[in-house]
Design an enzyme around this catalytic site. Structure first.
Site, PDB file in Angstrom:
ATOM      1  CG  ASP A   1       6.414  42.990 -21.203  1.00  0.00           C
ATOM      2  OD1 ASP A   1       5.786  43.480 -20.245  1.00  0.00           O
ATOM      3  OD2 ASP A   1       7.071  41.937 -21.111  1.00  0.00           O
TER       4      ASP A   1
ATOM      5  CG  ASN B   1      -2.044  41.837 -18.370  1.00  0.00           C
ATOM      6  OD1 ASN B   1      -1.963  42.387 -19.473  1.00  0.00           O
ATOM      7  ND2 ASN B   1      -0.998  41.189 -17.853  1.00  0.00           N
TER       8      ASN B   1
HETATM    9  C1  IPE Z   1       2.036  40.732 -22.175  1.00  0.00           C
HETATM   10  O1  IPE Z   1       2.815  41.240 -21.160  1.00  0.00           O
HETATM   11  C2  IPE Z   1       0.685  41.399 -22.178  1.00  0.00           C
HETATM   12  C3  IPE Z   1       0.666  42.774 -22.620  1.00  0.00           C
HETATM   13  C4  IPE Z   1       1.678  43.449 -23.103  1.00  0.00           C
HETATM   14  C5  IPE Z   1      -0.614  43.417 -22.534  1.00  0.00           C
HETATM   15  P1  IPE Z   1       2.868  40.554 -19.725  1.00  0.00           P
HETATM   16  O2  IPE Z   1       3.831  41.352 -18.915  1.00  0.00           O
HETATM   17  O3  IPE Z   1       1.502  40.408 -19.177  1.00  0.00           O
HETATM   18  O4  IPE Z   1       3.440  39.108 -20.060  1.00  0.00           O
HETATM   19  P2  IPE Z   1       4.337  38.124 -19.217  1.00  0.00           P
HETATM   20  O5  IPE Z   1       3.681  37.967 -17.875  1.00  0.00           O
HETATM   21  O6  IPE Z   1       5.696  38.745 -19.105  1.00  0.00           O
HETATM   22  O7  IPE Z   1       4.370  36.868 -20.019  1.00  0.00           O
HETATM   23  C1  IPE Z   2       3.203  46.065 -20.060  1.00  0.00           C
HETATM   24  O1  IPE Z   2       4.095  46.378 -19.056  1.00  0.00           O
HETATM   25  C2  IPE Z   2       1.813  46.616 -19.803  1.00  0.00           C
HETATM   26  C3  IPE Z   2       0.811  45.601 -19.489  1.00  0.00           C
HETATM   27  C4  IPE Z   2       0.986  44.325 -19.488  1.00  0.00           C
HETATM   28  C5  IPE Z   2      -0.516  46.093 -19.145  1.00  0.00           C
HETATM   29  P1  IPE Z   2       4.203  45.500 -17.732  1.00  0.00           P
HETATM   30  O2  IPE Z   2       3.281  46.081 -16.714  1.00  0.00           O
HETATM   31  O3  IPE Z   2       4.006  44.061 -18.022  1.00  0.00           O
HETATM   32  O4  IPE Z   2       5.704  45.802 -17.311  1.00  0.00           O
HETATM   33  P2  IPE Z   2       6.763  44.767 -16.730  1.00  0.00           P
HETATM   34  O5  IPE Z   2       6.793  43.579 -17.623  1.00  0.00           O
HETATM   35  O6  IPE Z   2       6.298  44.425 -15.341  1.00  0.00           O
HETATM   36  O7  IPE Z   2       8.047  45.530 -16.736  1.00  0.00           O
HETATM   37 MG    MG Z   3       5.277  42.572 -18.491  1.00  0.00          MG
END
Ligand code: IPE
Ligand code: IPE
Ligand code: MG
Length: 261
Positions: A38, A86
């Protein structure tokens, strides 16, 4: 012909600073490390870049972690790459992530083959766009006989969806008299999950500081050790990974029991 052994040695030499892993006790390595990757969006925002550029940088960190896991000798590595939730992100971001997945698989195929890594995937793979899905199946086919490490990508993965699917299949099997309802046990349920052929994760790492699980491996992490780091995923390094493994090795896993000194 270069033997697998020699190839592996070359791989180790070309990527490993000589004493980097001496600090780890090879008898106490986790069998399965699962990572919630993340923070790509925040990494990009801090640099006034697009979220998509953050995901591209994140793919480099994936490469580092896969190599490091293989070098150390971790048998199972599972990476949370895209959740069922997602799909609700802007279409442009979802499309870019799927294109990135396809390119990543294509660029890593040779390294996976050369280094005896088997690619697996967990999640609703049929929801992926056709080209990404084909590349995934192609890579899985190319690496299917590899025995050095299993790299599982969690793609369109959600723990609740996984458990729901398992419940449906169990009910079907009871109705069709393939199993007896009395035999339903935690072990039987585990056998209906995507992860049926893997041990439960010993260690779950989440980057970017969020103190949550976000629907990842809900059933399987009952007794996993958890490590949350503030590092944003694109900045996650080999050194930090080794430090986390060191920290894991210092923990006392009790599984609800009492250990007398
Ligand atoms: C968790 O991250 C999913 C992945 C790393 C693929 P998210 O960014 O989607 O999770 P939340 O929204 O912070 O809970
Ligand atoms: C994790 O990074 C990747 C996926 C969930 C696909 P994020 O896209 O969730 O990055 P933040 O949480 O917005 O920084
Ligand atoms: Mg995230």
């Amino acid at each position: 012909m270069v033997s697998t052994k020699r190839k592996r040695k070359k791989f180790l030499n070309s990527n490993t600073p000589s004493e980097a892993y001496n600090v780890l006790d090879c008898n106490k390595l986790p069998s399965h490390v699962a990572i919630i990757m993340d923070g790509n969006g925040r990494w990009a925002k801090q640099r006034k870049l697009s979220r998509i550029e953050g995901h591209h940088k994140g793919a480099e960190a994936v490469r580092t972690v896969v190599r490091t896991s293989r070098e150390i000798g971790i048998p199972f590595l599972t990476l949370y790459a895209f959740s069922t939730e997602n799909w609700e992100r802007p279409e442009k971001e979802v499309t870019a992530l799927m294109v990135l997945l396809k390119h990543f698989l294509r660029s890593e195929q040779k390294e996976m083959v050369d280094n005896n890594i088997r690619l697996d995937a967990i999640g609703q793979i049929d929801r992926l766009p056709e080209d990404a899905r084909e590349e995934l199946h192609h890579t899985m086919m190319l690496t299917q006989k590899n025995t050095g490490m299993v790299l599982s990508l969690a793609l369109s993965y959600g723990g609740r969806a996984e458990i729901t699917k398992a419940v449906r299949e169990i009910v079907d099997d009871v109705i069709n008299q393939k199993i007896d309802a009395d035999t339903i046990s935690p072990e039987l349920i585990s056998g209906y999950l995507y992860t049926q052929k893997m041990p439960d994760p010993d260690l779950v790492i989440r980057t970017s500081g969020e103190m949550r699980i976000s629907n990842f491996l809900l059933w399987q992490i009952a007794y996993s050790e958890i490590y949350i780091t503030d590092t944003l995923w694109p900045d996650f390094s080999k050194d930090e990974f080794v430090d986390i493994l060191k920290n894991y090795q210092l923990r006392e896993r009790r599984f609800g029991r009492v250990f007398f000194q």
